[in-house]
Write a protein that holds these residues in place. Sequence first.
Motif, PDB file in Angstrom:
ATOM      1  N   GLN A   1       2.520  12.758   5.728  1.00 18.55           N
ATOM      2  CA  GLN A   1       1.828  12.833   7.817  1.00 18.55           C
ATOM      3  C   GLN A   1       1.562  11.117   7.973  1.00 18.55           C
ATOM      4  OE1 GLN A   1       2.486  14.995  10.630  1.00 18.55           O
ATOM      5  NE2 GLN A   1       3.462  16.274   8.657  1.00 18.55           N
ATOM      6  N   LEU A   2       1.052  10.449   6.964  1.00 22.10           N
ATOM      7  CA  LEU A   2       0.822   9.043   7.433  1.00 22.10           C
ATOM      8  C   LEU A   2       1.728   8.289   7.045  1.00 22.10           C
ATOM      9  CD1 LEU A   2      -1.377   6.866   8.011  1.00 22.10           C
ATOM     10  CD2 LEU A   2      -2.416   7.011   5.639  1.00 22.10           C
TER      11      LEU A   2
ATOM     12  N   CYS B   1      -4.483   0.191   8.243  1.00 21.97           N
ATOM     13  CA  CYS B   1      -6.606   0.722   7.743  1.00 21.97           C
ATOM     14  C   CYS B   1      -6.176   1.865   7.538  1.00 21.97           C
ATOM     15  CB  CYS B   1      -7.352   0.632   9.053  1.00 21.97           C
ATOM     16  SG  CYS B   1      -7.345  -1.510   9.350  1.00 21.97           S
ATOM     17  N   ASP B   2      -5.177   2.546   7.862  1.00 20.58           N
ATOM     18  CA  ASP B   2      -5.137   4.394   7.432  1.00 20.58           C
ATOM     19  C   ASP B   2      -4.647   4.632   6.187  1.00 20.58           C
ATOM     20  OD1 ASP B   2      -5.717   4.821  10.062  1.00 20.58           O
ATOM     21  OD2 ASP B   2      -4.027   5.419  11.230  1.00 20.58           O
ATOM     22  N   LEU B   3      -3.355   3.248   5.710  1.00 18.24           N
ATOM     23  CA  LEU B   3      -3.320   3.274   4.817  1.00 18.24           C
ATOM     24  C   LEU B   3      -4.012   3.329   3.637  1.00 18.24           C
ATOM     25  CD1 LEU B   3       0.534   1.872   5.152  1.00 18.24           C
ATOM     26  CD2 LEU B   3       0.027   4.136   4.665  1.00 18.24           C
TER      27      LEU B   3
ATOM     28  N   LEU C   1       0.806  -1.323  -0.161  1.00 19.61           N
ATOM     29  CA  LEU C   1       0.197  -0.214   0.239  1.00 19.61           C
ATOM     30  C   LEU C   1       0.828   1.009  -0.421  1.00 19.61           C
ATOM     31  CD1 LEU C   1      -3.022  -0.735   2.377  1.00 19.61           C
ATOM     32  CD2 LEU C   1      -3.267  -1.362  -0.650  1.00 19.61           C
ATOM     33  N   ARG C   2       2.282   1.003   0.867  1.00 22.76           N
ATOM     34  CA  ARG C   2       3.079   2.244   0.392  1.00 22.76           C
ATOM     35  C   ARG C   2       3.105   2.581  -0.183  1.00 22.76           C
ATOM     36  NH1 ARG C   2       5.028   4.591   5.678  1.00 22.76           N
ATOM     37  NH2 ARG C   2       6.957   4.860   4.852  1.00 22.76           N
ATOM     38  N   GLY C   3       3.623   1.987  -1.590  1.00 22.47           N
ATOM     39  CA  GLY C   3       4.159   1.540  -2.680  1.00 22.47           C
ATOM     40  C   GLY C   3       2.842   2.238  -3.374  1.00 22.47           C
ATOM     41  N   ARG C   4       2.220   2.507  -3.342  1.00 21.07           N
ATOM     42  CA  ARG C   4       0.448   2.578  -4.494  1.00 21.07           C
ATOM     43  C   ARG C   4       0.585   3.493  -3.943  1.00 21.07           C
ATOM     44  NH1 ARG C   4      -1.388  -0.812  -7.581  1.00 21.07           N
ATOM     45  NH2 ARG C   4      -1.211  -3.242  -7.060  1.00 21.07           N
ATOM     46  N   ILE C   5       0.036   4.301  -2.920  1.00 23.57           N
ATOM     47  CA  ILE C   5       0.237   5.378  -2.216  1.00 23.57           C
ATOM     48  C   ILE C   5       1.551   6.149  -3.134  1.00 23.57           C
ATOM     49  CG2 ILE C   5       0.327   7.466  -0.031  1.00 23.57           C
ATOM     50  CD1 ILE C   5      -1.646   4.647   1.300  1.00 23.57           C
ATOM     51  N   SER C   6       2.124   6.355  -2.781  1.00 20.50           N
ATOM     52  CA  SER C   6       3.451   6.756  -3.502  1.00 20.50           C
ATOM     53  C   SER C   6       2.948   7.368  -5.235  1.00 20.50           C
ATOM     54  CB  SER C   6       5.049   6.514  -3.232  1.00 20.50           C
ATOM     55  OG  SER C   6       5.098   6.563  -1.797  1.00 20.50           O
TER      56      SER C   6
ATOM     57  N   GLY D   1      -1.748  15.395  -0.153  1.00 22.37           N
ATOM     58  CA  GLY D   1      -0.337  15.656  -0.436  1.00 22.37           C
ATOM     59  C   GLY D   1       0.277  15.220   0.754  1.00 22.37           C
ATOM     60  N   TRP D   2       0.356  16.698   2.387  1.00 20.03           N
ATOM     61  CA  TRP D   2       0.322  17.077   3.162  1.00 20.03           C
ATOM     62  C   TRP D   2       0.021  15.742   4.395  1.00 20.03           C
ATOM     63  CZ3 TRP D   2      -2.067  17.107   8.320  1.00 20.03           C
ATOM     64  CH2 TRP D   2      -1.299  17.846   9.227  1.00 20.03           C
TER      65      TRP D   2
END
Length: 148
Positions: free
Chosen positions: A87-88, A107-109, A58-63, A82-83
């Motif tokens: 932060q997340l 879950c937040d991601l 998920l971190r990769g997809r979010i980026s 973006g902010w």
Amino acid sequence: MTHPAPTRPTHPAATSDTPRTADLPLDVEAAAQAADDALRLRLGTTTRQEIDTWTTELRGRISLFTEEILGHAQTAATRAVGWEVDQLLASAPKDGILVFGSYQHLCDLARILRRLVTEHQKQTAAEVVSSAPEHMTMPTRSESEKRT
């Protein structure tokens, strides 16, 4: 008897903390499905390793989606997202944290990924409408009334 939704990622994420954005395609459907699958995980039946694997994906997809969204014309809403993403991602749980903390972060991601997918779809739809030739767009009701 109904079968539970799969709790394992279809493609295991890379072993690094965050995959390079070039490793993941900008696939709206796959990203939305990944967010939904991650939110279906249950704390009592999910291992820490599964949580960490999903977190990495998920971190990769979010980026990837954040880069795409912020690469277009920025509005106050996109800057705020973006902010929030920054932060997340900066508040990622450390190795010694309890499983519950990692689960909550996952879950937040997943929730922020859903927002990014929605924002990307809005931007894409706006681009398609603005780039369509005039004769291919539907006239508004007031325009059609003027013609008659």
